[in-house]
Design a protein around this motif. Structure first.
Motif, PDB file in Angstrom:
ATOM      1  N   LEU A 192       0.842  -1.187   0.000  1.00 50.94           N
ATOM      2  CA  LEU A 192       0.000   0.000   0.000  1.00 50.94           C
ATOM      3  C   LEU A 192       0.883   1.244   0.000  1.00 50.94           C
ATOM      4  CD1 LEU A 192      -2.840  -0.892   2.535  1.00 50.94           C
ATOM      5  CD2 LEU A 192      -3.075  -0.546   0.078  1.00 50.94           C
ATOM      6  N   SER A 193       0.518   2.222  -0.813  1.00 55.72           N
ATOM      7  CA  SER A 193       1.269   3.474  -0.843  1.00 55.72           C
ATOM      8  C   SER A 193       1.078   4.241   0.461  1.00 55.72           C
ATOM      9  CB  SER A 193       0.828   4.334  -2.022  1.00 55.72           C
ATOM     10  OG  SER A 193       1.171   3.721  -3.246  1.00 55.72           O
ATOM     11  N   THR A 194       1.972   5.161   0.704  1.00 61.68           N
ATOM     12  CA  THR A 194       1.912   6.009   1.901  1.00 61.68           C
ATOM     13  C   THR A 194       1.820   7.468   1.450  1.00 61.68           C
ATOM     14  OG1 THR A 194       4.338   5.862   1.929  1.00 61.68           O
ATOM     15  CG2 THR A 194       3.134   4.418   3.431  1.00 61.68           C
ATOM     16  N   PRO A 195       0.614   7.949   1.149  1.00 60.29           N
ATOM     17  CA  PRO A 195       0.464   9.288   0.570  1.00 60.29           C
ATOM     18  C   PRO A 195       1.088  10.397   1.405  1.00 60.29           C
ATOM     19  CG  PRO A 195      -1.589   8.055   0.420  1.00 60.29           C
ATOM     20  CD  PRO A 195      -0.683   7.242   1.279  1.00 60.29           C
ATOM     21  N   HIS A 196       1.129  10.246   2.715  1.00 62.46           N
ATOM     22  CA  HIS A 196       1.707  11.283   3.569  1.00 62.46           C
ATOM     23  C   HIS A 196       3.219  11.400   3.374  1.00 62.46           C
ATOM     24  CE1 HIS A 196       2.242   7.525   5.787  1.00 62.46           C
ATOM     25  NE2 HIS A 196       3.256   8.097   6.396  1.00 62.46           N
ATOM     26  N   ALA A 240       7.948   8.153  -0.111  1.00 60.30           N
ATOM     27  CA  ALA A 240       9.190   7.391  -0.020  1.00 60.30           C
ATOM     28  C   ALA A 240       9.102   6.259   0.997  1.00 60.30           C
ATOM     29  CB  ALA A 240      10.347   8.316   0.342  1.00 60.30           C
ATOM     30  N   GLU A 241       8.209   6.394   1.956  1.00 61.79           N
ATOM     31  CA  GLU A 241       8.133   5.413   3.040  1.00 61.79           C
ATOM     32  C   GLU A 241       7.826   4.015   2.532  1.00 61.79           C
ATOM     33  OE1 GLU A 241       5.083   4.646   6.688  1.00 61.79           O
ATOM     34  OE2 GLU A 241       5.959   6.671   6.586  1.00 61.79           O
ATOM     35  N   ALA A 242       6.814   3.891   1.674  1.00 62.81           N
ATOM     36  CA  ALA A 242       6.441   2.572   1.152  1.00 62.81           C
ATOM     37  C   ALA A 242       7.554   1.989   0.294  1.00 62.81           C
ATOM     38  CB  ALA A 242       5.146   2.672   0.344  1.00 62.81           C
ATOM     39  N   MET A 243       8.223   2.834  -0.483  1.00 52.81           N
ATOM     40  CA  MET A 243       9.312   2.361  -1.341  1.00 52.81           C
ATOM     41  C   MET A 243      10.469   1.829  -0.513  1.00 52.81           C
ATOM     42  SD  MET A 243      11.351   4.507  -4.244  1.00 52.81           S
ATOM     43  CE  MET A 243      12.923   3.963  -4.924  1.00 52.81           C
ATOM     44  N   VAL A 244      10.897   2.592   0.467  1.00 52.45           N
ATOM     45  CA  VAL A 244      12.029   2.182   1.299  1.00 52.45           C
ATOM     46  C   VAL A 244      11.665   0.940   2.107  1.00 52.45           C
ATOM     47  CG1 VAL A 244      13.499   2.868   3.221  1.00 52.45           C
ATOM     48  CG2 VAL A 244      12.977   4.506   1.409  1.00 52.45           C
ATOM     49  N   GLU A 245      10.463   0.906   2.646  1.00 49.27           N
ATOM     50  CA  GLU A 245      10.019  -0.249   3.420  1.00 49.27           C
ATOM     51  C   GLU A 245       9.997  -1.502   2.558  1.00 49.27           C
ATOM     52  OE1 GLU A 245       8.614  -2.149   6.913  1.00 49.27           O
ATOM     53  OE2 GLU A 245       9.425  -0.137   6.613  1.00 49.27           O
ATOM     54  N   SER A 260       7.724   8.205 -10.322  1.00 46.90           N
ATOM     55  CA  SER A 260       7.104   8.916  -9.199  1.00 46.90           C
ATOM     56  C   SER A 260       6.175  10.021  -9.686  1.00 46.90           C
ATOM     57  CB  SER A 260       8.195   9.523  -8.310  1.00 46.90           C
ATOM     58  OG  SER A 260       7.651  10.381  -7.334  1.00 46.90           O
ATOM     59  N   THR A 261       5.187  10.329  -8.867  1.00 46.63           N
ATOM     60  CA  THR A 261       4.258  11.430  -9.162  1.00 46.63           C
ATOM     61  C   THR A 261       4.508  12.627  -8.250  1.00 46.63           C
ATOM     62  OG1 THR A 261       2.607  10.465  -7.669  1.00 46.63           O
ATOM     63  CG2 THR A 261       2.459   9.868 -10.002  1.00 46.63           C
ATOM     64  N   TYR A 311      12.841  15.149  -1.891  1.00 46.31           N
ATOM     65  CA  TYR A 311      12.376  13.766  -2.006  1.00 46.31           C
ATOM     66  C   TYR A 311      13.524  12.835  -2.396  1.00 46.31           C
ATOM     67  CZ  TYR A 311       9.821   9.780  -3.987  1.00 46.31           C
ATOM     68  OH  TYR A 311       9.360   8.520  -4.291  1.00 46.31           O
ATOM     69  N   LEU A 312      14.322  13.249  -3.362  1.00 43.03           N
ATOM     70  CA  LEU A 312      15.446  12.425  -3.792  1.00 43.03           C
ATOM     71  C   LEU A 312      16.487  12.282  -2.679  1.00 43.03           C
ATOM     72  CD1 LEU A 312      15.971  13.725  -7.452  1.00 43.03           C
ATOM     73  CD2 LEU A 312      14.745  11.682  -6.697  1.00 43.03           C
ATOM     74  N   SER A 313      16.716  13.359  -1.935  1.00 46.32           N
ATOM     75  CA  SER A 313      17.666  13.286  -0.827  1.00 46.32           C
ATOM     76  C   SER A 313      17.189  12.299   0.233  1.00 46.32           C
ATOM     77  CB  SER A 313      17.855  14.669  -0.196  1.00 46.32           C
ATOM     78  OG  SER A 313      18.455  15.564  -1.115  1.00 46.32           O
TER      79      SER A 313
END
Length: 348
Positions: free
Chosen positions: A28-32, A35-40, A60-61, A215-217
């Motif tokens: 599930l994505s983490t709209p808030h 990056a959280e969902a990707m890293v997790e 990414s959007t 975001y990239l950082s």
């Protein structure tokens, strides 16, 4: 190991590839915090050795959402004296000719943050009025007082002679008001004629660049050092993060572009070169025609704002797998743009 990650409004999709084959899974994505969902997913999924990651390609959007939701940086615009209202005048195009009450999209930079530089070039790039650095000192003071995060600079005919735009950036940076990467010059972003489209594209670049860079950082800090991060561009290519930081607006169709390129590659392997791609997400659906190759175009609009970047020709409708169907007051069936709660379900 190579990884592909696409973050949508509902799901974040992962594809891992190594010598043993492919592995595909979702979270599930983490709209808030996208990056959280990707890293997790990359670091905390069983049977995935994070240290084995060598290349990550990401769609990414972040840039798109910053524009659509008007959550970009607080930025200003600097124009040739007399052209302060460039973004507000725009063109006289009427996309909805018979609309009784047309709604013109508001520029992303308010007029109070639009400034003028005393200078002028002619149509050959020759200097008619030299750049007045004394007058611009007062503009720098206004920028500092407004606490702007970024500035877009678009002077007349700067695509022929960038001298004055570069002088403006040098003065802003040397004053300590903003670093060089927070000053977007039209001679770098879009060095071509048509000042409104050039100003709009440069303004969009300045508007999203700080958000994209942050975001990239965040991703680079949390992902393994051995893994090189690439970002999908709107034209279907991929670029390293140091390039994307200077061309942030090219992320505008990052996610949808990856879907088109992937679908066309699979179709070619199956023996088809003329296809229509259909990418249905939880929130929206993207469609693109590939008549022998992916179709490109030189300009797009984002929330009614012109953006002249090379991009895949993709049409998007606001209906997806999670869209809610309803009957309107006239008895007609409507689908979207509203959707079920998707990535953030809650009672109620």
């Amino acid at each position: 190991m190579d990884a592909g990650v696409d973050i949508g409004g509902t799901f974040t999709d992962f594809v891992l590839a190594d010598e043993t084959g492919l592995r595909i899974f979702k979270r599930l994505s983490t709209p808030h915090n996208p990056a959280e969902a990707m890293v997790e997913g990359l670091l905390n999924t069983p049977d995935i050795e994070a240290s084995a990651l060598r290349r990550i390609i990401h769609g990414s959007t972040v840039a798109t959402n910053a524009i659509l939701e008007r959550k970009g940086a607080r930025c200003g615009l600097i124009t040739t004296a007399g052209f302060r209202d460039l973004l507000f005048i725009g063109r006289q195009n009427r996309p909805e000719l018979y609309t009784l009450h047309p709604q013109i999209p508001a520029p992303i930079i308010p007029r109070v943050y639009c400034f003028e530089a005393l200078e002028r070039l002619d149509h050959t790039g020759a200097i008619l009025i030299p750049f007045d650095s004394n007058q611009f000192e007062r503009v720098i003071a206004q920028i500092a007082e407004a606490h702007l995060e970024a500035v877009a600079v678009c002077l007349l005919y700067s695509y022929l002679n960038p001298e004055h735009e570069q002088a403006i950036r040098e003065m802003i940076v040397s004053s300590g008001v903003l670093p060089a990467d927070r000053v977007a010059l039209s001679c770098d972003v879009l060095p071509e004629f048509r000042e409104y489209e050039r100003a709009s594209t440069t303004a969009l670049e300045a508007y999203v660049r700080p958000r994209v860079s942050a975001y990239l950082s965040q991703l680079e800090e949390q992902l393994p050092d051995e893994a090189q991060l690439f970002i999908m561009r709107s034209d279907g290519g991929a670029a390293a993060t140091n390039i994307i930081r200077q061309q942030a607006v090219n992320m505008a169709l990052s996610g949808p572009a990856a879907g088109v390129i992937g679908a066309f590659q699979i179709a070619q392997q199956a023996g088809f070169s003329k296809i229509i791609t259909l990418d249905i997400g939880g929130t929206s659906t993207d469609v693109s025609l590939c008549a022998g190759s992916p179709t490109m175009r030189a300009e797009m609009t984002l929330d009614g704002l012109p953006c002249r970047i090379r991009t895949l020709d993709i049409e998007t409708v606001g209906a997806g797998g999670g869209s809610i169907a309803r009957v309107d007051s006239g008895g007609a069936l409507r689908v979207g743009p509203g959707k079920a709660r998707g990535a953030s379900p809650r009672p109620g």
